[in-house]
Every structure is written in structure tokens, then in C-alpha cells.
Design an enzyme around this catalytic site. Structure first.
Site, PDB file in Angstrom:
ATOM      1  CB  ALA A  67      32.766  43.039  42.831  1.00 21.86           C
ATOM      2  CG  ASP A  70      26.815  35.582  41.854  1.00 17.26           C
ATOM      3  OD1 ASP A  70      27.543  34.741  41.276  1.00 17.26           O
ATOM      4  OD2 ASP A  70      25.613  35.733  41.581  1.00 17.26           O
ATOM      5  CB  THR A  91      36.591  40.860  38.920  1.00 21.16           C
ATOM      6  OG1 THR A  91      36.520  42.018  39.727  1.00 21.16           O
ATOM      7  CG2 THR A  91      37.278  41.228  37.619  1.00 21.16           C
ATOM      8  CG  ASN A 116      40.307  37.963  48.412  1.00 23.94           C
ATOM      9  OD1 ASN A 116      40.602  37.678  47.240  1.00 23.94           O
ATOM     10  ND2 ASN A 116      39.917  39.190  48.760  1.00 23.94           N
ATOM     11  NE  ARG A 117      47.577  32.929  48.768  1.00 22.78           N
ATOM     12  CZ  ARG A 117      47.757  32.938  50.080  1.00 22.78           C
ATOM     13  NH1 ARG A 117      47.709  34.076  50.739  1.00 22.78           N
ATOM     14  NH2 ARG A 117      47.973  31.818  50.739  1.00 22.78           N
ATOM     15  CG  PHE A 120      40.323  38.891  38.835  1.00 22.85           C
ATOM     16  CD1 PHE A 120      39.769  39.419  39.978  1.00 22.85           C
ATOM     17  CD2 PHE A 120      40.992  39.765  37.962  1.00 22.85           C
ATOM     18  CE1 PHE A 120      39.878  40.787  40.281  1.00 22.85           C
ATOM     19  CE2 PHE A 120      41.104  41.118  38.245  1.00 22.85           C
ATOM     20  CZ  PHE A 120      40.547  41.632  39.412  1.00 22.85           C
ATOM     21  CB  SER A 189      41.987  42.909  42.285  1.00 25.11           C
ATOM     22  OG  SER A 189      42.516  41.725  42.849  1.00 25.11           O
ATOM     23  CG  ASN A 191      44.448  39.007  45.421  1.00 26.58           C
ATOM     24  OD1 ASN A 191      45.423  39.063  46.164  1.00 26.58           O
ATOM     25  ND2 ASN A 191      43.211  39.168  45.852  1.00 26.58           N
ATOM     26  CB  THR A 192      45.334  40.541  38.681  1.00 27.45           C
ATOM     27  OG1 THR A 192      44.224  39.668  38.867  1.00 27.45           O
ATOM     28  CG2 THR A 192      45.796  40.443  37.231  1.00 27.45           C
ATOM     29  CE  LYS A 228      35.810  47.177  44.667  1.00 24.43           C
ATOM     30  NZ  LYS A 228      35.054  45.936  44.884  1.00 24.43           N
ATOM     31  CG  ASN A 257      39.333  45.845  45.247  1.00 22.63           C
ATOM     32  OD1 ASN A 257      39.245  44.844  45.973  1.00 22.63           O
ATOM     33  ND2 ASN A 257      39.165  45.780  43.942  1.00 22.63           N
TER      34      ASN A 257
HETATM   35  C1  LIG Z   1      36.719  36.893  49.034  1.00 25.09           C
HETATM   36  C2  LIG Z   1      36.655  38.226  48.377  1.00 25.09           C
HETATM   37  C3  LIG Z   1      36.697  38.306  47.001  1.00 25.09           C
HETATM   38  C4  LIG Z   1      36.636  39.540  46.363  1.00 25.09           C
HETATM   39  N1  LIG Z   1      36.648  39.588  45.001  1.00 25.09           N
HETATM   40  C5  LIG Z   1      36.537  40.786  44.385  1.00 25.09           C
HETATM   41  C6  LIG Z   1      36.485  40.864  42.984  1.00 25.09           C
HETATM   42  O1  LIG Z   1      36.528  39.854  42.283  1.00 25.09           O
HETATM   43  N2  LIG Z   1      36.410  42.094  42.414  1.00 25.09           N
HETATM   44  C7  LIG Z   1      36.335  43.246  43.153  1.00 25.09           C
HETATM   45  O2  LIG Z   1      36.228  44.337  42.581  1.00 25.09           O
HETATM   46  N3  LIG Z   1      36.361  43.201  44.501  1.00 25.09           N
HETATM   47  C8  LIG Z   1      36.455  42.010  45.121  1.00 25.09           C
HETATM   48  N4  LIG Z   1      36.472  41.964  46.477  1.00 25.09           N
HETATM   49  C9  LIG Z   1      36.486  43.228  47.243  1.00 25.09           C
HETATM   50  C10 LIG Z   1      35.087  43.630  47.716  1.00 25.09           C
HETATM   51  O3  LIG Z   1      34.236  43.870  46.629  1.00 25.09           O
HETATM   52  C11 LIG Z   1      35.167  44.905  48.567  1.00 25.09           C
HETATM   53  O4  LIG Z   1      35.625  45.978  47.780  1.00 25.09           O
HETATM   54  C12 LIG Z   1      36.100  44.732  49.758  1.00 25.09           C
HETATM   55  O5  LIG Z   1      36.032  43.442  50.290  1.00 25.09           O
HETATM   56  C13 LIG Z   1      35.811  45.742  50.867  1.00 25.09           C
HETATM   57  O6  LIG Z   1      34.485  45.571  51.352  1.00 25.09           O
HETATM   58  P1  LIG Z   1      34.138  44.721  52.694  1.00 25.09           P
HETATM   59  O7  LIG Z   1      35.070  45.223  53.763  1.00 25.09           O
HETATM   60  O8  LIG Z   1      32.702  45.005  52.957  1.00 25.09           O
HETATM   61  O9  LIG Z   1      34.395  43.303  52.358  1.00 25.09           O
HETATM   62  C14 LIG Z   1      36.538  40.731  47.132  1.00 25.09           C
HETATM   63  C15 LIG Z   1      36.483  40.657  48.522  1.00 25.09           C
HETATM   64  C16 LIG Z   1      36.527  39.425  49.149  1.00 25.09           C
HETATM   65  C17 LIG Z   1      36.462  39.361  50.653  1.00 25.09           C
END
Ligand SMILES: Cc1cc2nc3c(=O)[nH]c(=O)nc-3n(C[C@H](O)[C@H](O)[C@H](O)COP(=O)(O)O)c2cc1C
Length: 357
Positions: A67, A70, A91, A116-117, A120, A189, A191-192, A228, A257
């Protein structure tokens, strides 16, 4: 020879990270809309030996896109053409919201990580639902055999207080479940504000129960439901979530996450501090994500589907997660560093790996 590392070094690494993401994602969608993706698909489609069963669905590959890439369902078909066995959209929140002010996405290139922050940022459930519906129909047409799976990840709108969180998640469940192959309740997350408090089992139980009932009712079928979780939970809290998931007969847990920790980084402390608050993802998360998977595996003894995410970069990483008890594996951050053929490369190497046969 791989071209993407040069493009990354000469172009993307100099740009604001969110702008680079937008340009890269637009290029992927363009390749789809001009038909190049369909041609590529002949080379990127996962081998039949990689087909994986999880919570009643067949996935073309155990490896999917996590997630956050996209967030609003704009590029599901295009991403599926790159070889991802599933695309988790979101999300998505009950209400449309802009997310946090930019800049809000930062690369730590030395660490193959990002912070990232985003907060959502998304168009809201009502606007995303029709996109998911048409993407689902298109995938069905374009992949006559086993089609890539669409996961839908939902979260709490920022303006809604924690006391009203359940009804806010229900808005998303109601509009999005009919077009979802599986649904994820994101309570992890960073960030919320306050969101991660919902991981407390006393709060999580009624939330998951209500979302599960609402999703099944809206879709007129059982929609697999997963939760998650964050890598920052204590081991005791991970065990408590695992027990709850078993008790509620949830379909699975996605771990993990991003983390609020900043340990084990090679980037200079000043560079890291300049990024500010947010969730860290990518290679530095690998170890903790594996530990959480092992903990969940012990606590659930194979009775629950586990989806592992966090720091996955290579086919060996994917295989290590499968060997440690995951049925599905996801990645995001390494996609930014590895480029569009990342999933296809992983699939090709996975198919060669003897332990998958
Ligand atoms: C830019 C960015 C935005 C993300 N946005 C979401 C999100 O909206 N919802 C969510 O469940 N995880 C979000 N994630 C977390 C990823 O889904 C994943 O759990 C996390 O990045 C760890 O995997 P990775 O090390 O392969 O990136 C985000 C990660 C990144 C880098």
C-alpha cells in the site's frame, strides 16, 4: 545492462522525491495506455509455478506491491502488467483529504530507504470505488487465466476523532468492499495522529468485527479481511494482536508498516534529522520486519495467513519471508530504487528457486 539505475542517478535522485514518484508513476501508466505494457507483459508475467493460494484467492505470484504507491487506484492495470501478483491500493479514507504539507517524502539513498509523512492523501472512498470497479473488470478481461489480485487498504480520516473511528472505517468498507478482492484495516501508519492506538486489542476487536460484517454485507460475499500492524509494537502486543486475529477468525495479518525508529542508518544524523517526522521504510526495516514475522508465525502456528512487508529488495529476501512463514510478500521502497522491472526480476528468480517447487 540495466538502464534504470542511470535514470535514477542522473534524474530522479536530484528531484524532490514526491515529484519523482509522480513522474515515474505517470510513465508506468503511459506505457499501459499506449499498449506497451501489454507487449511487456509477455516478459513480465509470473511463471505458472509461482501461483499462490491465500485466503481463498489465487495469486499469480506471492510477491505484490504494498500500500501507498497507488493510493487512489489510478494505475492498477499498469502495475499489474509489471508482474506484481497483487496491488494493494490505498490507504483510502472515508473522507477525501490532502495529507500533510509538502515536502513529505524523503530519500536516504545511502540506506536504500525513505522517510514519509504523506498523511493518507487521497480522494476519499466514494471517488476511488468506481476506479476499483472498472480496474477489476479490466484485469478480468486482460488476464484470462489467473488475474492479479486487488487489495484495498482503508484508514481513518484525519478530521474524525478516535471515538468515531469505527463509523469512519465503515464508510470506506461499505463503498470499497464490493470492488476489493481483500480488505486491509490499516491501524499502523505513524502519520495520522493517534491512529496506532487503535492497535490496542480492546479497540481493535470492535473495529475489525464491525468492518468485517459491513464489508461482507456490502459485497454480498465474504471479503477476506486483514489487519496491518506496525513494527514498533512490543512483542507482547504482537502476540495480543495474533491472538485476537485467531479469535476473530481474521483472514490474515500484514506486517509491517513503516517504523518511527531511526536506528542502524548509515546516512548522517543531520541528513536524517532534516527529514523530520515520519515512517522509515526500505532496507533498514528488513531485520525488524523479519522478527515480527517470526513472532507472528510462532503465535499463530500456521493457522493464519501472514503477509510480510518491510525492507524486501531481492528474490532472496522474498524467499526468506516465505521460508519464515509468510504466504505473501510485499514491497514498496525498493521499487523506487530498482525501477519498473523489479517485480519481473524477482518473479523470474523465484521461479528458478528450487525450494518453491
Ligand atoms: C511513500 C510511502 C507511502 C506509504 N503509504 C502507505 C499507506 O498509505 N498505507 C499503508 O498501509 N502503508 C503505506 N506505506 C507503507 C508500505 O506499504 C510498507 O508497509 C512499508 O513501506 C514497508 O515496506 P518497504 O520497506 O518495502 O517499503 C507507505 C510507504 C511509503 C514509502
Amino acid at each position: 545492462m540495466r538502464v534504470y539505475p542511470t535514470i535514477f542517478r542522473l534524474a530522479f535522485s536530484w528531484m524532490d522525491a514526491e515529484r519523482a514518484h509522480k513522474i515515474g508513476f505517470r510513465a508506468i501508466r503511459l506505457a499501459h495506455s499506449c499498449g506497451a505494457g501489454r507487449v511487456l507483459q509477455k516478459f513480465t508475467a509470473p511463471a505458472a509455478s509461482l501461483q499462490t493460494q491465500a485466503f481463498g484467492l489465487t495469486f499469480p505470484s506471492p510477491f505484490g506491491l504494498a500500500a501507498g504507491f497507488d493510493k487512489e487506484g489510478h494505475g492498477i492495470e499498469a502495475l499489474a502488467e509489471l508482474g506484481f501478483g497483487h496491488v494493494e491500493v490505498g490507504t483510502i479514507t472515508g473522507q477525501a483529504q490532502p495529507g500533510n504539507p509538502a515536502p513529505r517524502l524523503f530519500r536516504l539513498v545511502e540506506d536504500r530507504a525513505v522517510i514519509n509523512r504523506m498523511g493518507f492523501n487521497n480522494d476519499g472512498a466514494a471517488a476511488v470505488a468506481p476506479r476499483l470497479k472498472s480496474a477489476r473488470a479490466a484485469l478480468q478481461r486482460q488476464h484470462p487465466g489467473v488475474r492479479p489480485v486487488i487489495g484495498v487498504n482503508i484508514g481513518k480520516s484525519k478530521v474524525v476523532g478516535l471515538d468515531d473511528a469505527v463509523s469512519d472505517y465503515l464508510i470506506s468498507a461499505r463503498s470499497l468492499a464490493p470492488a476489493a478482492d481483500y480488505l486491509v484495516v490499516n491501524v499502523s501508519s505513524p502519520n495520522t495522529p493517534g491512529l496506532r492506538l487503535l492497535q490496542d486489542v480492546e479497540t481493535l476487536r470492535p473495529l475489525l468485527t464491525a468492518v468485517g460484517e459491513e464489508a461482507d454485507k456490502a459485497a454480498g460475499r465474504h471479503v477476506p479481511l486483514l489487519v496491518k500492524i506496525a513494527p514498533d509494537l512490543s512483542d507482547e502486543d504482537i502476540d495480543a494482536v495474533a491472538r485476537l486475529a485467531l479469535d476473530l477468525k481474521l483472514d490474515g495479518i500484514i506486517a509491517t508498516n513503516t517504523t518511527i525508529a531511526r536506528t542502524g542508518l548509515s546516512s548522517s544524523p543531520d541528513t536524517v534529522a532534516a527529514c523530520g517526522a515520519g515512517g522509515l521504510s526500505g532496507a533498514p526495516l528488513k531485520q525488524r520486519s523479519l522478527e515480527v514475522l517470526a513472532r507472528l508465525r510462532n503465535a499463530t502456528a500456521g493457522a493464519l495467513t501472514l503477509v510480510s512487508v518491510g525492507g524486501v529488495e531481492t528474490a532472496q529476501d522474498v524467499q526468506a519471508r516465505l521460508d519464515a512463514g509468510a504466504t505473501l510478500v510485499q514491497g514498496y521502497t525498493a521499487f523506487l530504487y530498482e525501477g519498473p522491472f523489479w517485480a519481473a526480476r524477482i518473479n523470474r528468480l523465484l521461479a528458478k528457486h528450487p525450494s518453491r517447487r
